[in-house]
Scaffold this motif. Structure first.
Motif, PDB file in Angstrom:
ATOM      1  N   ILE A 127       0.934  -1.258   0.172  1.00 52.45           N
ATOM      2  CA  ILE A 127      -0.048  -0.111   0.104  1.00 52.45           C
ATOM      3  C   ILE A 127       0.578   1.153  -0.410  1.00 52.45           C
ATOM      4  CG2 ILE A 127      -1.577   1.677   1.184  1.00 52.45           C
ATOM      5  CD1 ILE A 127      -2.729  -1.912   3.029  1.00 52.45           C
ATOM      6  N   LEU A 128       0.685   2.062  -0.822  1.00 53.34           N
ATOM      7  CA  LEU A 128       1.444   3.869  -1.667  1.00 53.34           C
ATOM      8  C   LEU A 128       0.457   4.729  -0.285  1.00 53.34           C
ATOM      9  CD1 LEU A 128       2.506   2.519  -4.716  1.00 53.34           C
ATOM     10  CD2 LEU A 128       4.352   2.527  -2.606  1.00 53.34           C
ATOM     11  N   TYR A 129       1.293   4.906   0.148  1.00 57.51           N
ATOM     12  CA  TYR A 129       0.844   6.686   0.815  1.00 57.51           C
ATOM     13  C   TYR A 129       1.373   7.782   0.218  1.00 57.51           C
ATOM     14  CZ  TYR A 129       3.787   6.082   4.495  1.00 57.51           C
ATOM     15  OH  TYR A 129       4.623   5.579   5.512  1.00 57.51           O
ATOM     16  N   TRP A 130       0.672   9.062   0.335  1.00 57.21           N
ATOM     17  CA  TRP A 130       1.253   9.915  -0.109  1.00 57.21           C
ATOM     18  C   TRP A 130       1.213  10.937   1.413  1.00 57.21           C
ATOM     19  CZ3 TRP A 130      -0.219   6.767  -3.576  1.00 57.21           C
ATOM     20  CH2 TRP A 130       0.700   6.591  -4.874  1.00 57.21           C
TER      21      TRP A 130
ATOM     22  N   VAL B 105      -3.918   7.259  -0.984  1.00 55.80           N
ATOM     23  CA  VAL B 105      -2.996   5.440  -0.881  1.00 55.80           C
ATOM     24  C   VAL B 105      -3.349   5.211  -2.097  1.00 55.80           C
ATOM     25  CG1 VAL B 105      -3.461   5.291   1.654  1.00 55.80           C
ATOM     26  CG2 VAL B 105      -5.346   4.419   0.089  1.00 55.80           C
ATOM     27  N   GLY B 106      -2.902   4.281  -2.816  1.00 62.32           N
ATOM     28  CA  GLY B 106      -2.852   3.877  -3.634  1.00 62.32           C
ATOM     29  C   GLY B 106      -1.597   2.100  -3.244  1.00 62.32           C
ATOM     30  N   VAL B 107      -2.164   1.026  -4.746  1.00 56.48           N
ATOM     31  CA  VAL B 107      -1.556   0.185  -4.428  1.00 56.48           C
ATOM     32  C   VAL B 107      -0.691  -0.570  -5.786  1.00 56.48           C
ATOM     33  CG1 VAL B 107      -2.188  -2.360  -4.653  1.00 56.48           C
ATOM     34  CG2 VAL B 107      -3.580  -1.150  -3.273  1.00 56.48           C
ATOM     35  N   TYR B 108       0.674  -1.035  -5.207  1.00 54.29           N
ATOM     36  CA  TYR B 108       1.861  -1.483  -6.110  1.00 54.29           C
ATOM     37  C   TYR B 108       1.372  -2.373  -7.074  1.00 54.29           C
ATOM     38  CZ  TYR B 108       5.974  -2.138  -8.636  1.00 54.29           C
ATOM     39  OH  TYR B 108       7.045  -2.226  -9.220  1.00 54.29           O
TER      40      TYR B 108
ATOM     41  N   GLY C  56       7.411  -0.499 -11.373  1.00 52.56           N
ATOM     42  CA  GLY C  56       6.684   0.753 -11.555  1.00 52.56           C
ATOM     43  C   GLY C  56       5.323   1.629 -11.537  1.00 52.56           C
ATOM     44  N   LYS C  57       4.239   0.821 -11.745  1.00 47.99           N
ATOM     45  CA  LYS C  57       3.334   1.113 -11.466  1.00 47.99           C
ATOM     46  C   LYS C  57       2.437   1.231  -9.927  1.00 47.99           C
ATOM     47  CE  LYS C  57       3.608   1.555 -16.459  1.00 47.99           C
ATOM     48  NZ  LYS C  57       3.732   3.132 -16.864  1.00 47.99           N
ATOM     49  N   TYR C  58       1.221   1.539 -10.292  1.00 48.37           N
ATOM     50  CA  TYR C  58       0.394   1.859  -9.421  1.00 48.37           C
ATOM     51  C   TYR C  58      -1.202   1.790 -10.088  1.00 48.37           C
ATOM     52  CZ  TYR C  58       0.709   7.016  -8.702  1.00 48.37           C
ATOM     53  OH  TYR C  58       0.218   7.879  -8.787  1.00 48.37           O
ATOM     54  N   LEU C  59      -1.915   1.426  -8.648  1.00 50.35           N
ATOM     55  CA  LEU C  59      -3.744   1.990  -9.230  1.00 50.35           C
ATOM     56  C   LEU C  59      -4.019   2.605  -8.276  1.00 50.35           C
ATOM     57  CD1 LEU C  59      -5.863  -1.425 -11.236  1.00 50.35           C
ATOM     58  CD2 LEU C  59      -6.685   0.084  -9.509  1.00 50.35           C
ATOM     59  N   ASP C  60      -4.847   3.054  -8.660  1.00 48.77           N
ATOM     60  CA  ASP C  60      -5.661   4.253  -7.486  1.00 48.77           C
ATOM     61  C   ASP C  60      -6.973   4.803  -7.784  1.00 48.77           C
ATOM     62  OD1 ASP C  60      -4.530   6.279  -9.421  1.00 48.77           O
ATOM     63  OD2 ASP C  60      -4.270   7.559  -7.215  1.00 48.77           O
ATOM     64  N   ALA C  61      -7.523   5.127  -7.062  1.00 49.49           N
ATOM     65  CA  ALA C  61      -8.562   5.879  -7.645  1.00 49.49           C
ATOM     66  C   ALA C  61      -7.996   7.207  -7.273  1.00 49.49           C
ATOM     67  CB  ALA C  61     -10.296   5.722  -6.406  1.00 49.49           C
TER      68      ALA C  61
ATOM     69  N   GLY D  12       6.037   9.674 -12.279  1.00 48.94           N
ATOM     70  CA  GLY D  12       5.404  11.099 -12.195  1.00 48.94           C
ATOM     71  C   GLY D  12       5.099  10.904 -11.798  1.00 48.94           C
ATOM     72  N   TYR D  13       4.365  10.389 -10.422  1.00 56.75           N
ATOM     73  CA  TYR D  13       4.075  10.862  -8.786  1.00 56.75           C
ATOM     74  C   TYR D  13       4.764  10.059  -7.540  1.00 56.75           C
ATOM     75  CZ  TYR D  13       0.449  13.086  -5.781  1.00 56.75           C
ATOM     76  OH  TYR D  13      -0.057  13.111  -4.247  1.00 56.75           O
ATOM     77  N   PRO D  14       5.648  10.551  -7.660  1.00 57.57           N
ATOM     78  CA  PRO D  14       6.284   9.594  -6.113  1.00 57.57           C
ATOM     79  C   PRO D  14       5.421   9.331  -4.837  1.00 57.57           C
ATOM     80  CG  PRO D  14       7.484  10.994  -7.495  1.00 57.57           C
ATOM     81  CD  PRO D  14       6.974  11.698  -7.856  1.00 57.57           C
TER      82      PRO D  14
END
Length: 261
Positions: A213-216, A225-228, A232-237, A251-253
């Motif tokens: 789980i990625l978070y900003w 939040v999103g999921v790796y 090098g890509k992630y999926l999110d709403a 593009g959006y670390p």
């Protein structure tokens, strides 16, 4: 006084002398006329003829007969006119009925055509959306087990709308989507981004695995939040403009990541 005096007489009353004289004078005059006529006839020896005229129709009767004939002819004309008018009205009603039936048929055909067109448009839209999801999910990963299940669920939502507070099935916000994805493998995550950012083991963004789980933002105060998903890509709403998409981390670390699987 005689004994028969009280019995009324049966004799007819005598005519007056003046009436008798008048009648005698008339009779004498008639006889004289006959005598003169006879003498004249004997002298001329010509037969006497008498012409008897037959009665003729009067002008009033002729006019009445003519008027009756004219009235009869007018009645006949009126009846013929009425018959023609009735026939014309019946024909007009039949024509109107046929026209209405044709109009109804065309309206129904138009309605069916529009419904078919809408159905085809919806089918095309669904096909396009499915194609878009396939294209967006092109990046592959070596995920297995629970991580693969989470990623498969996330990819199935590609193209859905972003709605603040949305938890599916066709609209999501970032944490609502992540929570639903991990629930498919039995992991109950908190509802909001701040809590999800500290729900597992903190890992560095340079050592990510599929399903992390990625978070900003800061841990415990994350705003997204999103999921790796690998490569090098992630999926999110992402947001109302993008909806559910796959994006590149370059593009959006992300600020950090947690691992719950």
């Amino acid at each position: 006084m005689s004994h028969t005096a009280h019995i009324p007489s049966h004799r007819k009353p005598r005519r007056s002398s003046s009436k008798l004289a008048l009648r005698a004078g008339v009779a004498g005059g008639v006889l004289s006329t006959i005598a003169v006529a006879a003498a004249t006839g004997s002298a001329n020896a010509e037969p006497v003829t008498e012409t008897i005229e037959m009665p003729t129709l009067t002008s009033d009767l002729s006019a009445a007969v003519a008027q009756s004939a004219e009235a009869t002819q007018q009645v006949a004309l009126d009846l013929e006119l009425q018959a023609r008018e009735d026939a014309a009205a019946a024909k007009a009603a039949k024509t109107a009925k046929v026209a209405k039936a044709e109009a109804d048929r065309k309206a129904e055909a138009k309605k069916k055509a529009e419904a078919k067109k809408r159905a085809e448009a919806e089918a095309t839209e669904r096909a396009s959306r499915s194609s878009e999801r396939t294209t967006l999910s092109a990046p592959t990963s070596n995920a297995t087990g629970s991580a693969a299940t989470v990623v498969a669920f996330l990819k199935a939502q590609l193209g859905d709308a972003y709605v603040m507070g949305g938890t599916g099935p066709n609209s999501w916000d970032c944490s609502g989507l992540v929570q639903a994805a991990f629930k498919t493998v039995g992991v109950d995550l908190p509802r909001v981004s701040e809590d999800q950012s500290v729900a597992g083991t903190q890992v560095g963004t340079s050592n990510l695995k599929v399903g992390d789980i990625l978070y900003w933002g800061g841990a415990g105060s994350a705003y997204h939040v999103g999921v790796y998903i690998g490569d090098g890509k992630y999926l999110d709403a992402a947001n109302p403009g993008k909806g559910v998409v796959i994006q590149d981390l370059s593009g959006y670390p992300a600020s950090g990541a947690v691992r719950v699987l």
